[in-house]
Design an enzyme around this catalytic site. Sequence first.
Site, PDB file in Angstrom:
ATOM      1  N   SER A   9       0.840  -1.194   0.000  1.00 29.71           N
ATOM      2  CA  SER A   9       0.000   0.000   0.000  1.00 29.71           C
ATOM      3  C   SER A   9       0.876   1.244   0.000  1.00 29.71           C
ATOM      4  O   SER A   9       1.595   1.513   0.964  1.00 29.71           O
ATOM      5  CB  SER A   9      -0.910   0.009   1.230  1.00 29.71           C
ATOM      6  N   HIS A  33      -0.949  -1.395  -4.225  1.00 25.71           N
ATOM      7  CA  HIS A  33      -2.269  -1.083  -3.665  1.00 25.71           C
ATOM      8  C   HIS A  33      -2.380   0.432  -3.464  1.00 25.71           C
ATOM      9  O   HIS A  33      -1.518   1.049  -2.843  1.00 25.71           O
ATOM     10  CB  HIS A  33      -2.410  -1.820  -2.333  1.00 25.71           C
ATOM     11  N   ASP A  35      -4.738   3.416  -2.082  1.00 21.22           N
ATOM     12  CA  ASP A  35      -5.865   3.713  -1.197  1.00 21.22           C
ATOM     13  C   ASP A  35      -6.425   5.101  -1.470  1.00 21.22           C
ATOM     14  O   ASP A  35      -5.804   6.112  -1.154  1.00 21.22           O
ATOM     15  CB  ASP A  35      -5.418   3.630   0.269  1.00 21.22           C
ATOM     16  N   MET A  37      -9.258   7.748  -0.592  1.00 19.69           N
ATOM     17  CA  MET A  37     -10.218   8.099   0.476  1.00 19.69           C
ATOM     18  C   MET A  37     -10.793   9.478   0.209  1.00 19.69           C
ATOM     19  O   MET A  37     -10.078  10.374  -0.236  1.00 19.69           O
ATOM     20  CB  MET A  37      -9.514   8.088   1.837  1.00 19.69           C
ATOM     21  N   HIS A  66      -8.130   0.721  -4.260  1.00 15.43           N
ATOM     22  CA  HIS A  66      -9.110   0.475  -3.204  1.00 15.43           C
ATOM     23  C   HIS A  66      -9.831   1.796  -2.932  1.00 15.43           C
ATOM     24  O   HIS A  66      -9.241   2.718  -2.374  1.00 15.43           O
ATOM     25  CB  HIS A  66      -8.353  -0.036  -1.964  1.00 15.43           C
ATOM     26  N   MET A  68     -12.177   3.873  -1.049  1.00 17.50           N
ATOM     27  CA  MET A  68     -12.944   4.094   0.192  1.00 17.50           C
ATOM     28  C   MET A  68     -13.681   5.418   0.019  1.00 17.50           C
ATOM     29  O   MET A  68     -13.336   6.441   0.610  1.00 17.50           O
ATOM     30  CB  MET A  68     -11.985   4.105   1.388  1.00 17.50           C
ATOM     31  N   MET A 137     -11.449  -6.302   5.033  1.00 16.79           N
ATOM     32  CA  MET A 137     -10.702  -5.337   5.844  1.00 16.79           C
ATOM     33  C   MET A 137     -10.389  -5.945   7.202  1.00 16.79           C
ATOM     34  O   MET A 137     -11.284  -6.452   7.883  1.00 16.79           O
ATOM     35  CB  MET A 137     -11.525  -4.053   6.066  1.00 16.79           C
ATOM     36  N   ASP A 175      -6.492  -6.669   4.167  1.00 16.48           N
ATOM     37  CA  ASP A 175      -5.972  -5.295   4.151  1.00 16.48           C
ATOM     38  C   ASP A 175      -6.090  -4.684   5.534  1.00 16.48           C
ATOM     39  O   ASP A 175      -7.193  -4.482   6.036  1.00 16.48           O
ATOM     40  CB  ASP A 175      -6.784  -4.488   3.123  1.00 16.48           C
TER      41      ASP A 175
HETATM   42  C1  DX5 Z   1      -6.616   1.341   5.374  1.00 20.62           C
HETATM   43  C2  DX5 Z   1      -6.089   1.020   4.013  1.00 20.62           C
HETATM   44  C3  DX5 Z   1      -4.945   0.080   4.010  1.00 20.62           C
HETATM   45  C4  DX5 Z   1      -3.706   0.594   4.697  1.00 20.62           C
HETATM   46  C5  DX5 Z   1      -2.883  -0.578   5.140  1.00 20.62           C
HETATM   47  O1  DX5 Z   1      -7.827   1.990   5.285  1.00 20.62           O
HETATM   48  O2  DX5 Z   1      -7.112   0.433   3.222  1.00 20.62           O
HETATM   49  O3  DX5 Z   1      -4.625  -0.338   2.681  1.00 20.62           O
HETATM   50  O4  DX5 Z   1      -2.917   1.413   3.884  1.00 20.62           O
HETATM   51  O5  DX5 Z   1      -1.795  -0.126   5.888  1.00 20.62           O
HETATM   52  P1  DX5 Z   1      -1.080  -1.065   6.969  1.00 20.62           P
HETATM   53  O6  DX5 Z   1      -0.575  -2.256   6.255  1.00 20.62           O
HETATM   54  O7  DX5 Z   1       0.003  -0.187   7.520  1.00 20.62           O
HETATM   55  O8  DX5 Z   1      -2.127  -1.421   8.006  1.00 20.62           O
HETATM   56 ZN    ZN Z   2      -6.557  -0.492   1.255  1.00 20.37          ZN
END
Ligand code: DX5
Ligand code: ZN
Length: 226
Positions: A9, A33, A35, A37, A66, A68, A137, A175
């Site tokens: 990520s 990956h 993320d 948001m 991903h 969110m 998750m 994740d």
């Molecule tokens: C959280 C994200 C994850 C996050 C994982 O909302 O979806 O992908 O970046 O990070 P680590 O591996 O540090 O928990």
């Molecule tokens: Zn993620």
Amino acid sequence: MHDLVVSPSILSADFARLGDEVADVAPSVPWLHVDVMDGHYVPNLTIGQPVVKSLRAVTDRFLDCHLMISDPRTYAPQFIALGAESVTFHPEVDDDPLSIVHELHERGAHVGVALKPKLPLSLVEELLPHVDMLLVMTVEPGFGGQAFMTEVLPKIAEADDWRRANDASFRIEVDGGITVDTVAGTVAAGADTLVAGSAVFDRDDRSAAVRALLDAAIAARPTAGR
Ligand code: DX5
Ligand code: ZN
């Protein structure tokens, strides 16, 4: 059975040096990956389309986006248009998530659906025959670097059982809080696709970090089903 994949990520990377960070980790992994948001679905803002566009220009790795976000119907196609190979969204935000899955498939992407820790597998059961990936998750979405939630393990096993019983082929991605210590339990439960942010980018040697995760995953993998 799917190959084990580690999907680092980039949320845990140094964004001021993102191209270098990606170049550093890319030789060790097939996927990245991303993320996204929106400050609405989750209480945090991260990155969006311009970053995916820039990433696409510097890497040929499979971009595992991903989302969110509250409005994947509007925004997911934009990520595909910019070159994301896979988009995963949280289906409870829409009245008709199956139509989103179909629409995104028509645009040529892999499509995943994601489940927050407290949501049951039953919420996505009707979607599972149609998706390429189920993202389970293992922390509350919103932030990297959180502690793994062990209580989610039975849901991973339930998803793996469902996959086998229904002869389905979606990947099971985990994740959140994935480390050399927590990855084994998820793989033993049926996960094959392993997102890791801080466990990769907080280490100086990213190749060794990925190798350590994969070694722990391989050792935990059931040989002929659970
Ligand atoms: C959280 C994200 C994850 C996050 C994982 O909302 O979806 O992908 O970046 O990070 P680590 O591996 O540090 O928990
Ligand atoms: Zn993620």
